[in-house]
Write a protein that holds these residues in place. Structure first.
Motif, PDB file in Angstrom:
ATOM      1  N   ALA B  70      31.093  32.232 -25.728  1.00 14.54           N
ATOM      2  CA  ALA B  70      30.941  31.156 -24.772  1.00 14.54           C
ATOM      3  C   ALA B  70      32.458  30.874 -24.044  1.00 14.54           C
ATOM      4  N   ARG B  71      33.333  31.119 -24.778  1.00 17.76           N
ATOM      5  CA  ARG B  71      34.806  30.962 -24.285  1.00 17.76           C
ATOM      6  C   ARG B  71      35.059  32.223 -23.470  1.00 17.76           C
ATOM      7  N   GLU B  72      34.665  33.264 -23.823  1.00 14.59           N
ATOM      8  CA  GLU B  72      34.939  34.460 -22.969  1.00 14.59           C
ATOM      9  C   GLU B  72      34.298  34.472 -21.765  1.00 14.59           C
ATOM     10  N   LEU B  73      32.929  33.963 -21.776  1.00 12.34           N
ATOM     11  CA  LEU B  73      32.400  33.715 -20.325  1.00 12.34           C
ATOM     12  C   LEU B  73      32.830  32.638 -19.633  1.00 12.34           C
ATOM     13  N   ALA B  74      33.350  31.644 -20.199  1.00 15.85           N
ATOM     14  CA  ALA B  74      33.771  30.399 -19.354  1.00 15.85           C
ATOM     15  C   ALA B  74      35.146  30.805 -18.645  1.00 15.85           C
ATOM     16  N   ALA B  75      35.997  31.731 -19.374  1.00 15.56           N
ATOM     17  CA  ALA B  75      37.183  32.230 -18.642  1.00 15.56           C
ATOM     18  C   ALA B  75      37.035  32.715 -17.506  1.00 15.56           C
ATOM     19  N   VAL B  76      35.627  33.503 -17.265  1.00 13.01           N
ATOM     20  CA  VAL B  76      35.248  34.211 -16.196  1.00 13.01           C
ATOM     21  C   VAL B  76      34.703  33.321 -15.099  1.00 13.01           C
ATOM     22  N   SER B  77      33.830  32.235 -15.369  1.00 10.04           N
ATOM     23  CA  SER B  77      33.044  31.487 -14.704  1.00 10.04           C
ATOM     24  C   SER B  77      33.967  30.269 -14.229  1.00 10.04           C
ATOM     25  N   GLY B  78      34.823  29.861 -15.162  1.00 12.67           N
ATOM     26  CA  GLY B  78      35.652  28.609 -14.953  1.00 12.67           C
ATOM     27  C   GLY B  78      34.992  27.509 -15.243  1.00 12.67           C
ATOM     28  N   LYS B  79      33.813  27.531 -15.968  1.00 11.35           N
ATOM     29  CA  LYS B  79      32.950  26.306 -16.431  1.00 11.35           C
ATOM     30  C   LYS B  79      33.606  25.999 -17.797  1.00 11.35           C
ATOM     31  N   LEU B  95      22.322  37.003 -16.639  1.00  9.34           N
ATOM     32  CA  LEU B  95      22.026  37.929 -15.142  1.00  9.34           C
ATOM     33  C   LEU B  95      23.581  38.127 -14.718  1.00  9.34           C
ATOM     34  N   ARG B  96      24.088  36.953 -14.382  1.00  7.03           N
ATOM     35  CA  ARG B  96      25.337  36.912 -13.620  1.00  7.03           C
ATOM     36  C   ARG B  96      26.321  35.905 -14.237  1.00  7.03           C
ATOM     37  N   ASN B  97      27.561  36.249 -14.293  1.00  5.88           N
ATOM     38  CA  ASN B  97      28.576  35.517 -14.712  1.00  5.88           C
ATOM     39  C   ASN B  97      29.738  35.483 -13.825  1.00  5.88           C
ATOM     40  N   VAL B  98      29.821  35.042 -12.752  1.00  3.16           N
ATOM     41  CA  VAL B  98      31.332  35.284 -11.994  1.00  3.16           C
ATOM     42  C   VAL B  98      31.799  34.111 -11.458  1.00  3.16           C
ATOM     43  N   PRO B  99      33.099  33.796 -11.015  1.00  2.61           N
ATOM     44  CA  PRO B  99      33.549  32.502 -10.802  1.00  2.61           C
ATOM     45  C   PRO B  99      32.524  31.506 -10.125  1.00  2.61           C
ATOM     46  N   GLY B 100      32.311  30.348 -10.917  1.00  6.06           N
ATOM     47  CA  GLY B 100      31.555  29.362 -10.281  1.00  6.06           C
ATOM     48  C   GLY B 100      30.067  29.272 -10.599  1.00  6.06           C
ATOM     49  N   ILE B 101      29.523  30.696 -10.624  1.00 10.53           N
ATOM     50  CA  ILE B 101      28.351  30.869 -11.003  1.00 10.53           C
ATOM     51  C   ILE B 101      27.809  31.507 -12.221  1.00 10.53           C
ATOM     52  N   MET B 102      26.789  30.786 -12.789  1.00  7.41           N
ATOM     53  CA  MET B 102      26.078  31.775 -14.084  1.00  7.41           C
ATOM     54  C   MET B 102      24.774  31.640 -13.971  1.00  7.41           C
ATOM     55  N   ILE B 103      24.079  32.748 -13.807  1.00 11.27           N
ATOM     56  CA  ILE B 103      22.627  32.778 -13.450  1.00 11.27           C
ATOM     57  C   ILE B 103      22.256  33.479 -14.770  1.00 11.27           C
ATOM     58  N   MET B 112      17.570  30.950 -13.376  1.00 10.24           N
ATOM     59  CA  MET B 112      18.121  29.891 -12.805  1.00 10.24           C
ATOM     60  C   MET B 112      19.611  29.709 -13.088  1.00 10.24           C
ATOM     61  N   ALA B 113      20.352  28.990 -12.216  1.00  8.83           N
ATOM     62  CA  ALA B 113      21.752  28.521 -12.412  1.00  8.83           C
ATOM     63  C   ALA B 113      21.819  27.541 -13.694  1.00  8.83           C
ATOM     64  N   ASN B 114      22.507  27.977 -14.639  1.00 11.82           N
ATOM     65  CA  ASN B 114      23.175  27.003 -15.543  1.00 11.82           C
ATOM     66  C   ASN B 114      22.171  26.713 -16.785  1.00 11.82           C
TER      67      ASN B 114
END
Lengths: 256, 256
Positions: B70-79, B95-103, B112-114
């Motif tokens: 979760a911390r790894e993915l959060a570092a990318v998405s900024g969540k 499916l996708r984990n990019v800045p601001g968006i997690m699908i 769906m998002a988040n």
């Protein structure tokens, strides 16, 4: 107790639309016959099909010569090679071409099946095979329809041109807006407060798409023949924005 | 002239919903106060948010310990890493984990998002950070609400639980059905005739999604506080089918 209400009313008695017909006049007669308006802020939702027909967007497949590329793609999808040629002529990128399914980026930017070319609910005279293309410029068509009806009735209405699209990840088509005028197709609410004063992050609403989906409930999809719906009771406080604003450009897209 | 009409009426005066509240009783009181039914074939559309709240699906982020993933993915998405941990716990595939968006693919199959986890329109008491998960089983929730209201009013209604989803290729969220009972969420019209007797090929309509999108026009998205809408005037002649029928399984999906 007063209840916020939106009504969706099908326009009755619209005759079949042919190339060159005066569509605003036909819609106006139907509105008068139904005695339902229009009033300011009503939204008239019109099926893409009758706009295309009025604009003469029917193509006789006998006049189409399939290219080698069209024949190649048709061999995979199983579609008519002349229909594939028409799809190619209306499209930019081909995203998918698999048995039964061809998904393209239409020249308007819309990601859709078969470039929106349709063969249903069309009169095919004397065994000829006809296909109906999207309007040249659906936002422009919506604006012209709005202006003609505004002038005739002395009102300020919204117009949405609706089509039915499939969706990624979900079964079934739903109504979407391919053209709009007089209303904000996209409503950006980022920065506004929620019920508890917390800022809404990144909320953008596909307002015109929701209107098109709602109208589709009344239009039906097969033999109902109700291609125009008056929507009353909507509110908006943004500037008008065409349906092109709903198209996510490739560089902001995660799924192509 | 008779005009086919569908009306969308917001239920007034619904108080804030808390965990353990008797949601059918609250909806029934609001229906009685508005004096609008329900009648047979009315469809009550209810925002996911109040169903989740009544079912106690609020989680205090202080109780969540983020994993290394979760911390790894959060570092990318900024969540928020604890929010990402919650999203992971509700999801299958990311499916996708990019800045601001997690699908993600939610455990229910929804793309769906988040994972549908929401922090807006929630009371966050004494500086605590709360997050609201989707109902455990939205189709089951819809069926229980339908049965409770059918029994109370002696009617046979449809119920749709609506959420707002973003879409591939298009800007803006629209209302979609994540739960449904008493109506066909998907209407399959393949094999029926069009206006000119030509067979409709492969037409499936996302009926419950169109209903959710329509109701969303009345609910609003920010501070309107109108989380339930009665839809009157719809017709259907198919058996009931839950909203799960709208989910396109991975093996039939071209875009993931």
């Amino acid at each position: 107790m007063t209840v916020p209400t939106v009504t969706l009313s099908a326009l009755p008695g619209l005759p079949p639309v042919e190339a060159g017909d005066d569509l605003p006049a036909m819609l106006a007669r139907s509105l008068l016959a139904a005695d339902i308006g229009p009033r300011d802020r009503d939204v008239l939702v019109i099926a893409q099909k009758i706009v295309s027909k009025a604009e003469g967007r029917l193509v006789d497949l006998a006049t189409v010569v399939p290219s080698a590329r069209a024949r190649e793609l048709a061999a995979v999808s199983g579609k008519e090679p002349r229909l594939v040629e028409l799809i190619l002529s209306e499209s930019g990128t081909i995203l998918r071409n698999v048995p039964g399914i061809m998904i393209v980026v239409h020249r308007l930017g819309l990601v859709m099946a078969n470039a929106g070319i349709d063969q249903s609910n069309i009169r095919h005279p004397e065994g000829r095979e006809l296909a109906l293309l999207l309007p040249e410029d659906p936002d422009g068509s919506a604006l012209r329809l709005k202006q003609a009806l505004d002038e005739r009735f002395g009102v300020d209405i919204g117009v949405v041109i609706a089509d039915s699209f499939g969706r990624a990840w979900r079964h079934g088509v739903t109504g979407v807006a391919i053209g709009a005028a007089g209303l904000p197709s996209l409503v950006v609410r980022t920065g506004e407060a929620d019920l508890f004063g917390r800022e809404l992050r990144g909320t953008e609403i596909g307002f015109a798409d929701e209107i098109a989906a709602a109208a589709s409930l009344v239009m039906g999809q097969a033999d109902e023949g109700l291609p125009a719906v008056l929507v009353r009771g909507l509110a908006w406080d943004r500037d008008a924005m065409p349906a092109a604003a709903l198209i996510r450009p490739k560089e902001r897209d995660l799924f192509r």
